[in-house]
Design a protein around this motif. Structure first.
Motif, mmCIF file in Angstrom:
data_model
loop_
_atom_site.group_PDB
_atom_site.id
_atom_site.type_symbol
_atom_site.label_atom_id
_atom_site.label_comp_id
_atom_site.label_asym_id
_atom_site.label_seq_id
_atom_site.Cartn_x
_atom_site.Cartn_y
_atom_site.Cartn_z
ATOM 1 N N LYS A 178 39.897 43.475 70.594
ATOM 2 C CA LYS A 178 40.785 44.165 69.657
ATOM 3 C C LYS A 178 40.778 43.536 68.272
ATOM 4 O O LYS A 178 40.974 44.212 67.273
ATOM 5 C CB LYS A 178 42.209 44.186 70.220
ATOM 6 C CG LYS A 178 42.355 45.019 71.492
ATOM 7 C CD LYS A 178 43.795 45.039 71.956
ATOM 8 C CE LYS A 178 43.932 45.918 73.203
ATOM 9 N NZ LYS A 178 45.340 45.945 73.691
ATOM 10 N N LYS A 179 40.567 42.228 68.240
ATOM 11 C CA LYS A 179 40.551 41.532 66.953
ATOM 12 C C LYS A 179 39.741 40.255 67.080
ATOM 13 O O LYS A 179 39.579 39.716 68.180
ATOM 14 C CB LYS A 179 41.971 41.212 66.476
ATOM 15 C CG LYS A 179 42.818 40.443 67.483
ATOM 16 C CD LYS A 179 44.238 40.271 66.986
ATOM 17 C CE LYS A 179 45.152 39.655 68.044
ATOM 18 N NZ LYS A 179 45.603 40.626 69.036
ATOM 19 N N THR A 202 34.463 44.758 66.908
ATOM 20 C CA THR A 202 35.905 44.960 66.806
ATOM 21 C C THR A 202 36.218 45.801 65.575
ATOM 22 O O THR A 202 35.374 45.980 64.694
ATOM 23 C CB THR A 202 36.639 43.610 66.712
ATOM 24 O OG1 THR A 202 38.050 43.819 66.776
ATOM 25 C CG2 THR A 202 36.310 42.885 65.411
ATOM 26 N N LYS A 221 39.087 44.959 63.831
ATOM 27 C CA LYS A 221 40.015 44.142 63.047
ATOM 28 C C LYS A 221 39.512 42.703 62.910
ATOM 29 O O LYS A 221 39.303 42.018 63.914
ATOM 30 C CB LYS A 221 41.398 44.145 63.704
ATOM 31 C CG LYS A 221 42.484 43.437 62.903
ATOM 32 C CD LYS A 221 43.833 43.591 63.581
ATOM 33 C CE LYS A 221 44.955 42.976 62.779
ATOM 34 N NZ LYS A 221 46.277 43.149 63.442
ATOM 35 N N ILE A 254 40.436 38.988 61.218
ATOM 36 C CA ILE A 254 41.503 38.178 60.623
ATOM 37 C C ILE A 254 40.887 36.894 60.085
ATOM 38 O O ILE A 254 40.328 36.100 60.854
ATOM 39 C CB ILE A 254 42.586 37.839 61.668
ATOM 40 C CG1 ILE A 254 43.214 39.122 62.219
ATOM 41 C CG2 ILE A 254 43.658 36.931 61.058
ATOM 42 C CD1 ILE A 254 44.137 38.893 63.407
ATOM 43 N N LYS A 275 38.550 50.506 60.231
ATOM 44 C CA LYS A 275 38.241 49.086 60.084
ATOM 45 C C LYS A 275 39.256 48.425 59.159
ATOM 46 O O LYS A 275 39.610 48.976 58.116
ATOM 47 C CB LYS A 275 36.828 48.891 59.501
ATOM 48 C CG LYS A 275 35.720 49.548 60.316
ATOM 49 C CD LYS A 275 35.583 48.957 61.698
ATOM 50 C CE LYS A 275 34.418 49.570 62.460
ATOM 51 N NZ LYS A 275 34.322 49.077 63.851
ATOM 52 N N CYS A 303 42.550 41.316 57.728
ATOM 53 C CA CYS A 303 43.863 40.720 57.483
ATOM 54 C C CYS A 303 43.679 39.239 57.159
ATOM 55 O O CYS A 303 42.600 38.674 57.369
ATOM 56 C CB CYS A 303 44.762 40.887 58.700
ATOM 57 S SG CYS A 303 45.095 42.608 59.142
#
Length: 406
Positions: free
Chosen positions: A257-258, A299, A301, A303, A331, A334
Motif C-alpha cells: 500500500k505504501k 505501490t 504511495k 513516503i 499516485k 508524502c
C-alpha cells in the motif's frame, strides 16, 4: 539461460502446470464454485476481484483488467522476462526443456551469471566471517545497536577481514573479475596483493529486485572516513537503479500500500525489525527517475522520510521536484518530517512501532509540503516578490501531468 523455446513446448508447459497451485502460494485464494477469488496483487483493492480458473488455466481481475495465463502472471508478479518466466515454471513443475529438434531450443550462458555467482559467494563469505573471531567486534557492534540475530541473518549482514582475496579466491580469472568488472578488489602496487575495498567494515549486501547480490555497502568500525562506503558502479550494479530493501519488500508483501524511502541501510533494517516491512533506502545518492518509477510500479504511495536536519529537508525537497512528472491519477507522494537530530533508526527505538506508525499515517501531503517550503523560501512584502513566488510555484506545478491536480 534459454535463448528461445518452441511453441510446442509452451503449449505443453501450459497444459501441465497447475495455475491455482502456483498462484495460491503467492496470494490467498478462496474457492467459490469453479473459480478461486482473491485480492489482486497488481493494484490496491479491499474487496477480492481477482479470479483464477483452474479449468481454463487463466486469471482475470475485474478491478484493473489484468488477465492472462500462468506465464503472464509470473512475468508481471516476479518482474521477469518471458524466457526467464518459462525457465522458472519449468523448474518449479519439473518439466525439463529438452535439447532436441522437436522442441527447438538452445542454451547460452548469460554473461552476468558468473558475476552474480561470485557476488553471492562473496556475500556468503562475509556472512560467515561475522561469526568468527575476527568478526567478533563487528557482531558486538550490531548487537549493541539493538539488532537481533534473526534480522542480522535475514539481511545477510557480514564482515570483511583484511587481505583475504589471495587466500580465498585462488582462481586468477575470478580475482580479475572481482577486480576489473565488479570493482570489489584493488591491487596493492607495493606487494602485488589484492585487497578488499571494504576491509574491516560491516557488510550489507545489496540485492536487485530479483534477489541477486549486485553490490555491497560497508560501515566502518572506527573513525575511518567515509563512515559508509558503497560499491562502485560495475557491470551489474548501478546506484541510480537500485534501492536497498526493495527485494525484501516484494518478498514480504503481496500488496504494497505504501513504501517509506529512507537514507540508510541501518534505517531499513531497524524498521524491518520493528515489523515495518515496507521501507527502502537510496544508496548514497539522490532519488532518481528510475527509483521513483520502480517504486510506483509496486505501490501508489511513496513516503519520503529523511533525517531530521537541514540536509534531510533539502533531500526531501529535491525528491519532491523529482517526483513531479510521476504524479498521475492515483499516485501520491508524502513527506515525513522527523524531529531535529533524529533519523528513522534512532526514533523508532525511542518511540516504538505504534508511535512511529502514527507518524507514517500523519505525513504531510505533497501540496502541504510544497507550499510549506516555498513559503519559507520567499518574501511577500511587495507585488514584485509575490509575483516572483507565483512564477516559481507555477514553474513546478506545470510539470505535474495530472490535469485536475495541476
Amino acid at each position: 539461460m534459454i535463448k528461445y523455446v518452441s511453441r510446442i513446448f509452451i503449449n505443453n508447459l501450459l497444459d501441465q502446470v497447475d495455475i491455482v497451485k502456483l498462484i495460491i502460494n503467492k496470494i490467498k485464494l478462496k474457492k467459490k464454485g469453479k473459480n478461486f477469488f482473491g485480492i489482486c496483487p497488481f493494484h490496491i483493492e479491499k474487496n477480492p476481484s481477482f479470479v483464477v480458473n483452474a479449468e481454463k488455466k487463466l486469471y482475470h481481475c475485474f478491478g484493473c483488467g489484468v488477465h492472462g495465463n500462468i506465464i503472464d502472471f509470473i512475468m508481471n508478479y516476479e518482474n521477469l522476462s518471458f524466457l526467464k518466466s518459462v525457465k522458472l515454471l519449468s523448474d518449479i513443475f519439473n518439466i525439463p526443456i529438452h535439447n532436441d529438434k522437436e522442441l527447438c531450443f538452445s542454451e547460452k550462458k548469460n554473461k552476468n551469471d558468473i558475476y552474480y555467482q561470485l557476488m553471492f559467494n562473496l556475500s556468503f563469505f562475509y556472512r560467515n566471517y561475522l561469526f568468527r573471531s575476527l568478526g567478533k567486534k563487528a557482531l558486538k557492534y550490531l548487537l549493541n545497536r539493538g539488532f537481533n540475530l534473526y534480522i542480522i541473518n535475514y539481511f545477510s549482514i557480514g564482515f570483511s577481514p583484511l587481505y583475504w582475496a589471495n587466500k580465498i579466491f585462488r582462481n586468477k580469472k575470478n580475482i580479475e573479475i572481482l577486480h576489473k568488472k565488479l570493482k570489489v578488489l584493488k591491487l596493492n602496487k607495493n606487494n602485488h596483493n589484492y585487497y578488499d575495498i571494504f576491509y574491516d567494515r560491516i557488510i550489507f549486501p545489496i540485492r536487485n529486485i530479483h534477489g541477486f547480490v549486485v553490490g555491497f555497502g560497508g560501515r566502518t568500525l572506527n573513525n575511518k572516513e567515509p563512515k559508509y562506503l558503497n560499491s562502485s558502479e560495475n557491470n551489474i550494479f548501478y546506484k541510480s537503479n537500485e534501492l536497498y530493501g526493495l527485494f525484501e519488500i516484494k518478498k514480504e508483501n503481496n500488496i504494497i500500500k505504501k513504501i517509506v524511502v529512507v537514507e540508510g541501510y541501518i534505517d531499513v533494517i531497524s524498521l524491518f525489525q520493528f515489523n515495518i516491512k515496507y521501507a527502502v533506502a537510496i544508496l548514497g545518492t539522490a532519488i532518481t527517475n528510475s527509483h521513483i518509477q520502480k517504486l510506483f510500479n509496486l505501490t501508489n504511495k511513496i513516503i519520503y522520510c529523511f533525517d531530521g536536519d537541514k540536509a534531510g529537508i533539502q533531500a526531501q525537497w529535491n525528491s519532491l521536484k523529482k517526483s513531479l512528472p510521476f504524479l498521475i491519477k492515483g499516485k501520491q507522494v508524502c513527506f515525513m518530517i522527523l524531529p531535529k537530530g533524529e533519523d528513522p533508526d534512532s526514533l523508532i527505538r525511542k518511540e516504538g512501532r505504534n508511535l512511529f506508525e502514527k507518524r507514517i499515517n500523519n505525513t504531510l501531503s505533497f501540496s502541504k509540503f510544497f507550499f510549506k517550503i516555498l513559503l519559507l523560501k520567499n518574501l511577500f512584502s511587495s507585488c514584485e516578490e509575490k509575483t516572483n513566488f507565483v512564477y516559481k510555484a507555477l514553474s513546478f506545478i506545470k510539470l505535474i501531468p495530472d490535469n485536475f491536480f495541476r
